[in-house]
Design an enzyme around this catalytic site. Structure first.
Site, PDB file in Angstrom:
ATOM      1  N   ASP A  31       0.836  -1.206   0.000  1.00  0.00           N
ATOM      2  CA  ASP A  31       0.000   0.000   0.000  1.00  0.00           C
ATOM      3  C   ASP A  31       0.871   1.256   0.000  1.00  0.00           C
ATOM      4  OD1 ASP A  31      -1.095  -0.959   3.286  1.00  0.00           O
ATOM      5  OD2 ASP A  31       0.740   0.102   2.725  1.00  0.00           O
ATOM      6  N   LYS A  53      -3.949   4.248  -2.603  1.00  0.00           N
ATOM      7  CA  LYS A  53      -4.861   5.248  -3.163  1.00  0.00           C
ATOM      8  C   LYS A  53      -4.162   5.928  -4.331  1.00  0.00           C
ATOM      9  CE  LYS A  53      -7.111   6.516   1.089  1.00  0.00           C
ATOM     10  NZ  LYS A  53      -7.233   7.454   2.149  1.00  0.00           N
ATOM     11  N   MET A 165      -3.790   8.621  12.445  1.00  0.00           N
ATOM     12  CA  MET A 165      -4.840   9.110  11.536  1.00  0.00           C
ATOM     13  C   MET A 165      -5.664  10.236  12.154  1.00  0.00           C
ATOM     14  SD  MET A 165      -6.153   5.422  10.150  1.00  0.00           S
ATOM     15  CE  MET A 165      -5.945   4.570  11.701  1.00  0.00           C
TER      16      MET A 165
HETATM   17  N1  SAH Z   1       0.070  -0.106  10.513  1.00  0.00           N
HETATM   18  C1  SAH Z   1       0.603   1.250  10.619  1.00  0.00           C
HETATM   19  C2  SAH Z   1      -0.480   2.290  10.811  1.00  0.00           C
HETATM   20  C3  SAH Z   1      -1.408   2.429   9.638  1.00  0.00           C
HETATM   21  S1  SAH Z   1      -2.643   3.640   9.900  1.00  0.00           S
HETATM   22  C4  SAH Z   1       1.613   1.296  11.773  1.00  0.00           C
HETATM   23  O1  SAH Z   1       1.717   0.348  12.559  1.00  0.00           O
HETATM   24  O2  SAH Z   1       2.341   2.299  11.880  1.00  0.00           O
HETATM   25  C5  SAH Z   1      -1.930   5.025   9.086  1.00  0.00           C
HETATM   26  C6  SAH Z   1      -1.492   6.061  10.076  1.00  0.00           C
HETATM   27  O3  SAH Z   1      -0.259   5.678  10.675  1.00  0.00           O
HETATM   28  C7  SAH Z   1      -1.204   7.427   9.482  1.00  0.00           C
HETATM   29  O4  SAH Z   1      -2.401   8.153   9.302  1.00  0.00           O
HETATM   30  C8  SAH Z   1      -0.335   8.028  10.535  1.00  0.00           C
HETATM   31  O5  SAH Z   1      -1.080   8.495  11.627  1.00  0.00           O
HETATM   32  C9  SAH Z   1       0.473   6.832  11.000  1.00  0.00           C
HETATM   33  N2  SAH Z   1       1.785   6.750  10.337  1.00  0.00           N
HETATM   34  C10 SAH Z   1       2.244   5.760   9.564  1.00  0.00           C
HETATM   35  N3  SAH Z   1       3.512   5.992   9.157  1.00  0.00           N
HETATM   36  C11 SAH Z   1       3.867   7.167   9.703  1.00  0.00           C
HETATM   37  C12 SAH Z   1       5.050   7.971   9.655  1.00  0.00           C
HETATM   38  N4  SAH Z   1       6.118   7.605   8.977  1.00  0.00           N
HETATM   39  N5  SAH Z   1       5.038   9.137  10.343  1.00  0.00           N
HETATM   40  C13 SAH Z   1       3.978   9.520  11.063  1.00  0.00           C
HETATM   41  N6  SAH Z   1       2.831   8.817  11.124  1.00  0.00           N
HETATM   42  C14 SAH Z   1       2.768   7.659  10.456  1.00  0.00           C
END
Ligand code: SAH
Length: 246
Positions: A31, A53, A165
């Site tokens: 993704d 997306k 998010m």
């Molecule tokens: N499975 C992922 C989360 C997916 S939901 C995990 O464990 O990190 C997607 C959200 O994760 C984004 O909207 C943001 O809030 C956060 N996120 C993912 N990567 C990020 C990054 N490099 N920096 C800041 N927030 C991040």
């Protein structure tokens, strides 16, 4: 089917197991959060399927992604499903694994460094600290019925609240927490693109959370950290000073 966490950004934050699977992948489904440097590790001839997306077409619905994984696996392919962060933290990995199991497809999960850990490390914000917090909670800021959810007690003195998010709803989140009795001057930090070269760390107070996000035009992916740990003596600054002195 291998459900693999790609970590928060740079390829060197992959686990060795994840790296090995990516480097040997024949079919890789990924993704939008997966860093291009990680996708570049896939071998020549690996079929890369993006379910991200894209402006030109609609996002693939979750059921369609699940069906794609099942279809690929049943046709004999070892599928590597790469997800940002950890597959089982706000990653819908549970839904994908359930559908695979239901179709008779075995699943192995490879954990990844979730954004909260990546952000904490690169922004120098300890999620726990004996002087500041002994409880950490992860919540999704964008979810069904946000306003009706009971977040009372998740944030406050001695606690760290990490919101995934939450950029789009930052203002509503601050209002909700203050309505629950949280002090308007509670420290907050917004970490955009954590663990990536273009990372930004913005600090402020809870009452101004919406303004911090809007004024700096913060974009996804970003995390919000609420609690005293977010305001502890700006360790980033101390680190910079130390590096200058050395
Ligand atoms: N499975 C992922 C989360 C997916 S939901 C995990 O464990 O990190 C997607 C959200 O994760 C984004 O909207 C943001 O809030 C956060 N996120 C993912 N990567 C990020 C990054 N490099 N920096 C800041 N927030 C991040």
């Amino acid at each position: 089917m291998f459900l693999v966490g790609a970590g928060p950004g740079d390829a060197d934050l992959l686990t060795l197991r994840a790296a090995r699977l990516v480097m040997n992948a024949r079919v890789l489904v990924h993704d939008g959060l997966v860093d291009p440097s990680i996708l570049a590790m896939a071998p020549q001839g690996c079929r890369m399927i993006s379910v991200a997306k894209q402006r030109s077409r609609h996002t693939m619905r979750q059921e369609e992604i699940n069906a794609l994984l099942v279809r690929e696996a049943l046709s004999g392919n070892d599928v590597v499903r790469l997800k940002g962060g950890d597959p089982f933290v706000f990653g819908r990995g549970g839904e994908e694994a359930e559908d695979c199991f239901a179709a008779g497809v075995p699943v192995q999960v490879v954990p990844g460094i979730s954004a909260a850990m990546g952000a904490a490390a690169s922004a120098m914000i300890p999620l726990t600290h004996r002087d500041a917090a002994s409880i950490v909670t992860f919540v999704a800021g964008q979810c069904k019925g946000l306003t009706d959810q009971n977040w009372a007690g998740l944030a406050g003195v001695g606690r760290t609240l990490v919101i995934y998010m939450g950029v789009a709803t930052a203002d509503a989140i601050a209002e909700k927490l203050m309505a629950d009795g949280l002090a308007p001057d509670m420290p907050v930090a917004v970490i955009e693109n954590a663990a990536r070269p273009q990372m930004r760390v913005l600090r402020g107070q809870l009452a101004a959370l919406g303004a911090v996000v809007a004024d700096n035009k913060v974009k996804s992916p970003a995390l919000i950290v609420i609690g005293d740990v977010a305001g502890r003596g700006d360790m980033m600054e101390l680190k910079r000073v130390l590096e200058v002195v050395k």
